[in-house]
Design an enzyme around this catalytic site. Sequence first.
Site, PDB file in Angstrom:
ATOM      1  N   VAL A 103       0.882  -1.338  -0.106  1.00  0.00           N
ATOM      2  CA  VAL A 103      -0.106  -0.106  -0.014  1.00  0.00           C
ATOM      3  C   VAL A 103       0.748   1.134  -0.265  1.00  0.00           C
ATOM      4  O   VAL A 103       0.543   2.236  -0.658  1.00  0.00           O
ATOM      5  CB  VAL A 103      -0.898   0.040   1.154  1.00  0.00           C
ATOM      6  CG1 VAL A 103      -1.990   1.145   1.141  1.00  0.00           C
ATOM      7  CG2 VAL A 103      -1.659  -1.450   1.264  1.00  0.00           C
ATOM      8  N   ARG A 106      11.525  -0.930   7.173  1.00  0.00           N
ATOM      9  CA  ARG A 106      12.300  -1.680   7.907  1.00  0.00           C
ATOM     10  C   ARG A 106      13.888  -1.798   7.355  1.00  0.00           C
ATOM     11  O   ARG A 106      14.887  -1.459   7.816  1.00  0.00           O
ATOM     12  CB  ARG A 106      11.844  -3.079   8.151  1.00  0.00           C
ATOM     13  CG  ARG A 106      11.512  -3.323   9.549  1.00  0.00           C
ATOM     14  CD  ARG A 106      10.787  -4.917   9.822  1.00  0.00           C
ATOM     15  NE  ARG A 106      10.187  -5.065   8.515  1.00  0.00           N
ATOM     16  CZ  ARG A 106       9.138  -6.080   8.486  1.00  0.00           C
ATOM     17  NH1 ARG A 106       8.834  -6.677   9.759  1.00  0.00           N
ATOM     18  NH2 ARG A 106       8.530  -6.358   7.413  1.00  0.00           N
ATOM     19  N   LYS A 151      -6.895  -1.449   9.867  1.00  0.00           N
ATOM     20  CA  LYS A 151      -8.236  -1.970  10.521  1.00  0.00           C
ATOM     21  C   LYS A 151      -8.167  -2.730  11.813  1.00  0.00           C
ATOM     22  O   LYS A 151      -8.879  -2.448  12.836  1.00  0.00           O
ATOM     23  CB  LYS A 151      -9.243  -2.819   9.712  1.00  0.00           C
ATOM     24  CG  LYS A 151      -8.272  -4.104   8.924  1.00  0.00           C
ATOM     25  CD  LYS A 151      -7.688  -3.699   7.651  1.00  0.00           C
ATOM     26  CE  LYS A 151      -6.669  -4.671   7.280  1.00  0.00           C
ATOM     27  NZ  LYS A 151      -6.874  -4.971   5.740  1.00  0.00           N
ATOM     28  N   GLU A 180     -10.198   5.545   5.764  1.00  0.00           N
ATOM     29  CA  GLU A 180     -11.149   5.116   4.664  1.00  0.00           C
ATOM     30  C   GLU A 180     -10.861   3.808   4.266  1.00  0.00           C
ATOM     31  O   GLU A 180     -11.526   2.711   3.819  1.00  0.00           O
ATOM     32  CB  GLU A 180     -11.349   6.116   3.505  1.00  0.00           C
ATOM     33  CG  GLU A 180     -12.155   5.671   2.504  1.00  0.00           C
ATOM     34  CD  GLU A 180     -13.545   5.579   2.599  1.00  0.00           C
ATOM     35  OE1 GLU A 180     -14.158   6.402   3.231  1.00  0.00           O
ATOM     36  OE2 GLU A 180     -14.132   4.277   2.860  1.00  0.00           O
ATOM     37  N   ILE A 218     -13.142   0.993  -1.952  1.00  0.00           N
ATOM     38  CA  ILE A 218     -14.501   1.351  -1.859  1.00  0.00           C
ATOM     39  C   ILE A 218     -14.900   2.382  -0.782  1.00  0.00           C
ATOM     40  O   ILE A 218     -14.359   2.326   0.412  1.00  0.00           O
ATOM     41  CB  ILE A 218     -15.440   0.034  -1.510  1.00  0.00           C
ATOM     42  CG1 ILE A 218     -15.429  -1.037  -2.248  1.00  0.00           C
ATOM     43  CG2 ILE A 218     -16.893   0.500  -1.856  1.00  0.00           C
ATOM     44  CD1 ILE A 218     -15.930  -2.356  -1.922  1.00  0.00           C
ATOM     45  N   GLU A 245      -3.052 -10.543   4.523  1.00  0.00           N
ATOM     46  CA  GLU A 245      -2.421  -9.773   5.511  1.00  0.00           C
ATOM     47  C   GLU A 245      -1.045 -10.476   5.702  1.00  0.00           C
ATOM     48  O   GLU A 245      -0.609 -11.462   5.364  1.00  0.00           O
ATOM     49  CB  GLU A 245      -3.257 -10.066   6.876  1.00  0.00           C
ATOM     50  CG  GLU A 245      -4.510  -9.301   6.512  1.00  0.00           C
ATOM     51  CD  GLU A 245      -4.472  -7.729   6.511  1.00  0.00           C
ATOM     52  OE1 GLU A 245      -3.864  -7.048   7.606  1.00  0.00           O
ATOM     53  OE2 GLU A 245      -4.887  -7.198   5.623  1.00  0.00           O
ATOM     54  N   LYS A 284     -12.951  -5.461  10.335  1.00  0.00           N
ATOM     55  CA  LYS A 284     -13.654  -4.324   9.614  1.00  0.00           C
ATOM     56  C   LYS A 284     -15.214  -4.147  10.087  1.00  0.00           C
ATOM     57  O   LYS A 284     -15.840  -3.082   9.791  1.00  0.00           O
ATOM     58  CB  LYS A 284     -13.479  -4.750   7.905  1.00  0.00           C
ATOM     59  CG  LYS A 284     -12.208  -4.865   7.575  1.00  0.00           C
ATOM     60  CD  LYS A 284     -12.043  -5.635   6.228  1.00  0.00           C
ATOM     61  CE  LYS A 284     -10.540  -5.348   5.568  1.00  0.00           C
ATOM     62  NZ  LYS A 284     -10.400  -6.414   4.483  1.00  0.00           N
ATOM     63  N   GLY A 299      -5.525  -4.517  -2.673  1.00  0.00           N
ATOM     64  CA  GLY A 299      -4.370  -4.278  -3.733  1.00  0.00           C
ATOM     65  C   GLY A 299      -3.699  -2.981  -3.549  1.00  0.00           C
ATOM     66  O   GLY A 299      -4.456  -2.185  -2.780  1.00  0.00           O
TER      67      GLY A 299
HETATM   68  P1  NDP Z   1       3.304  -4.819   3.550  1.00  0.00           P
HETATM   69  O1  NDP Z   1       3.711  -5.749   4.571  1.00  0.00           O
HETATM   70  O2  NDP Z   1       3.332  -4.851   2.351  1.00  0.00           O
HETATM   71  O3  NDP Z   1       4.189  -3.457   4.174  1.00  0.00           O
HETATM   72  C1  NDP Z   1       4.373  -2.999   5.422  1.00  0.00           C
HETATM   73  C2  NDP Z   1       5.599  -2.174   5.231  1.00  0.00           C
HETATM   74  O4  NDP Z   1       5.964  -1.770   6.884  1.00  0.00           O
HETATM   75  C3  NDP Z   1       6.934  -2.483   4.852  1.00  0.00           C
HETATM   76  O5  NDP Z   1       7.504  -1.607   3.597  1.00  0.00           O
HETATM   77  C4  NDP Z   1       7.671  -2.824   6.139  1.00  0.00           C
HETATM   78  O6  NDP Z   1       9.174  -2.504   5.770  1.00  0.00           O
HETATM   79  C5  NDP Z   1       7.290  -1.594   6.727  1.00  0.00           C
HETATM   80  N1  NDP Z   1       7.557  -1.932   8.199  1.00  0.00           N
HETATM   81  C6  NDP Z   1       7.026  -2.804   9.080  1.00  0.00           C
HETATM   82  N2  NDP Z   1       7.873  -2.692  10.271  1.00  0.00           N
HETATM   83  C7  NDP Z   1       8.310  -1.500  10.362  1.00  0.00           C
HETATM   84  C8  NDP Z   1       8.984  -0.824  11.277  1.00  0.00           C
HETATM   85  N3  NDP Z   1       9.284  -1.107  12.435  1.00  0.00           N
HETATM   86  N4  NDP Z   1       9.569   0.448  10.857  1.00  0.00           N
HETATM   87  C9  NDP Z   1       9.321   1.045   9.780  1.00  0.00           C
HETATM   88  N5  NDP Z   1       8.782   0.322   8.766  1.00  0.00           N
HETATM   89  C10 NDP Z   1       8.272  -0.898   9.174  1.00  0.00           C
HETATM   90  O7  NDP Z   1       1.574  -4.501   3.933  1.00  0.00           O
HETATM   91  P2  NDP Z   1       0.872  -3.681   3.412  1.00  0.00           P
HETATM   92  O8  NDP Z   1       1.308  -2.505   2.450  1.00  0.00           O
HETATM   93  O9  NDP Z   1      -0.088  -4.984   2.599  1.00  0.00           O
HETATM   94  O10 NDP Z   1      -0.384  -3.231   4.385  1.00  0.00           O
HETATM   95  C11 NDP Z   1      -0.153  -2.166   5.216  1.00  0.00           C
HETATM   96  C12 NDP Z   1      -1.513  -1.841   5.976  1.00  0.00           C
HETATM   97  O11 NDP Z   1      -2.441  -1.694   4.996  1.00  0.00           O
HETATM   98  C13 NDP Z   1      -1.935  -2.959   6.916  1.00  0.00           C
HETATM   99  O12 NDP Z   1      -2.363  -2.460   8.137  1.00  0.00           O
HETATM  100  C14 NDP Z   1      -2.939  -3.939   6.132  1.00  0.00           C
HETATM  101  O13 NDP Z   1      -3.876  -4.205   6.925  1.00  0.00           O
HETATM  102  C15 NDP Z   1      -3.671  -2.346   5.618  1.00  0.00           C
HETATM  103  N6  NDP Z   1      -4.176  -2.760   4.246  1.00  0.00           N
HETATM  104  C16 NDP Z   1      -3.588  -3.611   3.193  1.00  0.00           C
HETATM  105  C17 NDP Z   1      -4.346  -3.742   2.105  1.00  0.00           C
HETATM  106  C18 NDP Z   1      -3.668  -4.496   0.913  1.00  0.00           C
HETATM  107  O14 NDP Z   1      -4.648  -4.895   0.162  1.00  0.00           O
HETATM  108  N7  NDP Z   1      -2.734  -5.113   1.023  1.00  0.00           N
HETATM  109  C19 NDP Z   1      -5.716  -3.196   1.756  1.00  0.00           C
HETATM  110  C20 NDP Z   1      -6.022  -2.567   2.889  1.00  0.00           C
HETATM  111  C21 NDP Z   1      -5.575  -2.222   4.080  1.00  0.00           C
HETATM  112  P3  NDP Z   1       9.948  -3.397   4.821  1.00  0.00           P
HETATM  113  O15 NDP Z   1       9.257  -3.441   3.421  1.00  0.00           O
HETATM  114  O16 NDP Z   1      11.532  -3.112   4.636  1.00  0.00           O
HETATM  115  O17 NDP Z   1       9.966  -4.860   5.520  1.00  0.00           O
HETATM  116  N1  HSE Z   2      -6.041  -8.791   3.393  1.00  0.00           N
HETATM  117  C1  HSE Z   2      -6.906  -7.669   3.354  1.00  0.00           C
HETATM  118  C2  HSE Z   2      -8.061  -8.413   2.504  1.00  0.00           C
HETATM  119  C3  HSE Z   2      -6.477  -6.527   2.658  1.00  0.00           C
HETATM  120  O1  HSE Z   2      -7.710  -9.397   1.542  1.00  0.00           O
HETATM  121  O2  HSE Z   2      -9.335  -7.859   2.136  1.00  0.00           O
HETATM  122  C4  HSE Z   2      -7.672  -5.524   2.539  1.00  0.00           C
HETATM  123  O3  HSE Z   2      -8.040  -4.921   3.714  1.00  0.00           O
END
Ligand code: NDP
Ligand code: HSE
Length: 436
Positions: A14, A45, A105, A129, A136, A190, A205, A302
Amino acid sequence: MEAVKVGLLGLGTVGCGVVRVLARNDEEIARRAGRAIRIVRAASRDLSVSRDCDLSGIALTNRAQDVVDDPEIDIVVELIGGTTIAYEMVMRAIDQGKHVVTANKALIALYGNEIFARASEQGVTVAFEAAVGGGIPIIKAIREALAGNTIEWLAGIINGTGNFILSEMRDKGRDFEDVLSEAQSLGYAEADPTFDVEGIDAAHKLTILASIAFGIPLQYERVYTEGITRITREDVTYAAELGYRIKHLGIARRRDSGIELRVHPTLIPHRRLIANVDGVMNAVLVRADAVGSTLYYGPGAGAEPTASAVVADLVDVTRALTVDPNNRVPHLAFHPDSLIDLQVLPIGEAVTAYYLRLRAQDRPGVLADITRILGDLSISIEAVLQRQPAEEATDASIVIITAAVREANMDEAIRRIEALETTADHVTRIRLENLS
Ligand code: NDP
Ligand code: HSE
């Protein structure tokens, strides 16, 4: 006017989606927000990982607090996930008077009451959101566009990964594990995918949706939760023969005695629009007294669909920067001092129809025993399907669709059916909602 300065925590699926969308649509976004929105600092990280977005012009760090503490930053976007470092950073940002946008969430469902209280004290906004339904705009729709209604119930497919798995298994006969791996590689799942397949993510959610729909505090611990791991191909096939599809739904329903909050696999008549929502798409059906039924549909997970919601929040927060905090849209739709503690009903009090499947000896009187048990507990039968045993087997498969009944009555009926000498195994039950 000077650009609004954003600090980004997380450069994963994201986070990178947000970087791309803000860069690609910067002019359109500035025309809407009234000023440019720029990411000036970001944390992840591991800084050696190559990212799927152009990070030029953004100062990078592997210490999230460097971003939060940067005095230049107006809005912190939390896209790390989880409830440890994310909680710490969100609270730290709020305490420094910074606005927050998050897609998290789990964080909102578990700690939202505390987070919003602190945000109100500090006069800042925490926007979320993207936390429900990916791209959505369901939070905005319920919180703002339906503000004139009393909401009666809502039912949603609110986990993209789970819906993707169920759709691929049904349509292409693929294996559960294989589809889950694909969902992970597409960035839908997740960090811990049991959150998706055991219904925990959907329960997070639903907690949020119920709170903004009914004006109740967030109470994740009261959501009844079942995942999709026990759905069999046999049940999918029988459901189809009877005119239903199995979907994993989050349901929140207002009743005179309280509120039902439940997440579980559900049979839905195949002609309902929501029964035809497949793949990573999500949909939320909302029943409200003035407008009637409205359905919100779109990609539930996504990178860029989720970024779309995060960026919309950034625009909203930017527009509201000069608005008196007391006149902003309340975090949970209702003013904090008007939230009411409606009782969340135990699952035994839920009222729903059922699909039952069992194996029983293929001899006269067996079906009569089962129907008598149901009748004794005032459970009406709507349809019965019986399949004769395969060659050399002795048990027939019986599938029963019932009318709506209190769950506690159904528990007792199942207990009595399972105790019959003529029935084998246990009774499979899947709740059924007509959503009419
Ligand atoms: P990812 O695992 O792809 O990304 C998480 C990011 O956080 C990575 O870049 C990671 O770094 C970084 N990170 C983790 N720990 C630390 C830390 N201690 N300090 C700094 N950075 C850190 O997750 P997503 O992007 O998929 O999801 C992010 C959020 O969005 C979550 O809460 C998820 O539930 C929510 N979400 C996700 C959706 C999806 O479709 N993926 C949809 C809707 C909500 P590094 O890359 O270096 O490991
Ligand atoms: N893991 C979640 C899903 C991401 O598949 O719906 C969006 O919240």
